[in-house]
Write an enzyme that holds these catalytic residues in place. Sequence first.
Site, mmCIF file in Angstrom:
data_model
loop_
_atom_site.group_PDB
_atom_site.id
_atom_site.type_symbol
_atom_site.label_atom_id
_atom_site.label_comp_id
_atom_site.label_asym_id
_atom_site.label_seq_id
_atom_site.Cartn_x
_atom_site.Cartn_y
_atom_site.Cartn_z
ATOM 1 N N TYR A 69 1.797 9.164 -9.812
ATOM 2 C CA TYR A 69 2.572 10.417 -9.644
ATOM 3 C C TYR A 69 3.361 10.319 -10.316
ATOM 4 O O TYR A 69 4.139 11.264 -10.184
ATOM 5 C CB TYR A 69 1.890 10.565 -8.212
ATOM 6 C CG TYR A 69 0.557 10.833 -7.683
ATOM 7 C CD1 TYR A 69 -0.202 12.188 -8.334
ATOM 8 C CD2 TYR A 69 0.019 10.071 -7.289
ATOM 9 C CE1 TYR A 69 -1.017 12.167 -7.479
ATOM 10 C CE2 TYR A 69 -0.941 9.812 -6.749
ATOM 11 C CZ TYR A 69 -2.063 11.313 -6.806
ATOM 12 O OH TYR A 69 -3.043 10.921 -6.605
ATOM 13 N N ASP A 70 4.539 9.562 -10.780
ATOM 14 C CA ASP A 70 6.007 9.581 -11.111
ATOM 15 C C ASP A 70 6.071 10.970 -12.072
ATOM 16 O O ASP A 70 7.173 11.540 -12.035
ATOM 17 C CB ASP A 70 6.136 8.146 -11.634
ATOM 18 C CG ASP A 70 6.204 7.323 -11.034
ATOM 19 O OD1 ASP A 70 6.172 7.829 -10.148
ATOM 20 O OD2 ASP A 70 6.544 6.374 -11.535
ATOM 21 N N HIS A 106 11.068 4.631 -3.672
ATOM 22 C CA HIS A 106 9.819 3.820 -2.358
ATOM 23 C C HIS A 106 9.485 2.331 -2.040
ATOM 24 O O HIS A 106 10.048 1.774 -1.224
ATOM 25 C CB HIS A 106 8.958 4.805 -1.975
ATOM 26 C CG HIS A 106 7.866 4.985 -3.151
ATOM 27 N ND1 HIS A 106 8.054 4.857 -4.044
ATOM 28 C CD2 HIS A 106 6.519 3.928 -2.701
ATOM 29 C CE1 HIS A 106 7.179 5.047 -5.321
ATOM 30 N NE2 HIS A 106 6.315 4.111 -4.495
ATOM 31 N N ASP A 149 1.008 -1.227 -0.255
ATOM 32 C CA ASP A 149 0.154 -0.188 0.052
ATOM 33 C C ASP A 149 1.100 1.413 0.156
ATOM 34 O O ASP A 149 1.929 1.409 0.885
ATOM 35 C CB ASP A 149 -1.340 -0.733 1.081
ATOM 36 C CG ASP A 149 -2.173 0.939 0.850
ATOM 37 O OD1 ASP A 149 -3.061 0.517 -0.061
ATOM 38 O OD2 ASP A 149 -2.485 2.099 1.323
ATOM 39 N N PHE A 208 4.375 4.776 -13.131
ATOM 40 C CA PHE A 208 2.820 5.510 -13.557
ATOM 41 C C PHE A 208 2.285 6.329 -12.155
ATOM 42 O O PHE A 208 3.639 6.643 -11.799
ATOM 43 C CB PHE A 208 2.369 3.987 -13.485
ATOM 44 C CG PHE A 208 2.699 3.209 -11.453
ATOM 45 C CD1 PHE A 208 3.270 2.734 -11.248
ATOM 46 C CD2 PHE A 208 1.397 3.217 -10.716
ATOM 47 C CE1 PHE A 208 3.937 2.175 -10.180
ATOM 48 C CE2 PHE A 208 1.855 2.953 -9.679
ATOM 49 C CZ PHE A 208 2.831 2.476 -9.355
#
Length: 201
Positions: free
Chosen positions: A154-155, A180, A69, A152
């Site tokens: 917010y990249d 992350h 998540d 994909f």
Amino acid sequence: KKIVIATKNPGKAKDFAVLFEPKGYEVVTLLDYPEIEEVEETGYTFEANARKKAETIAALLGMTVLADDSGICIDALDGQPGVFSARFAGEPKSDAANNAKVLAMLGAQKNPSRKAHFHCTLVLAHPDRESLVVEGDVAGEIAEFPSGDNGFGYDPLFYLPQLGKTMAELSDIEKNQISHRANALKNLEKSWAAWLEKDAD
Ligand code: ITT
Ligand code: NA
């Protein structure tokens, strides 16, 4: 060796393939199980949602399952969209609409801080074991406009000042060295072997 990841997000599935294939794993996701319905994310924390996805699918398949998540937390928006990243601009889920909403909200502020971070919580679950929970972050800034076609979510808006590029301008391999998700996986690797061994009997 196979690893089952409880995700239906093709962007995450690709990241996990890049992360796990060099370690000799075949990555299987819920995209390979179209008959399994999406687990509803009712939690208010990354951990609650990751735990629910991992534990639900581990119980269903009777095997070890990893869930992710994740989301983007923007300082000037008090950490929003956070756990609501996937559907920030509502249904149907749209990366382009989500990016546009972030830019509009920042655009409505006078000189907003552009600081942000991506967060990832990973939960490794097995029907008969206590789940293992790890986290990873990466810091960056929100660009003035989207750029780049890789990745994909917010990249295209997530600018890495030390690289002079957005996350979507990095190759898949470059993204998965610093993301992350990569940082969370490094933390998972530290405790994974012990977790597997501990309840092996
Ligand atoms: P699953 O629950 O099926 O895994 P999802 O997309 O719904 O897929 P989340 O609930 O964890 O997953 O939402 C994560 C959202 O955060 C995702 O849809 C993106 O908008 C954003 N996000 C997470 N990781 C990202 C990354 O590496 N790059 C860009 N955006 C990311
Ligand atoms: Na989700």
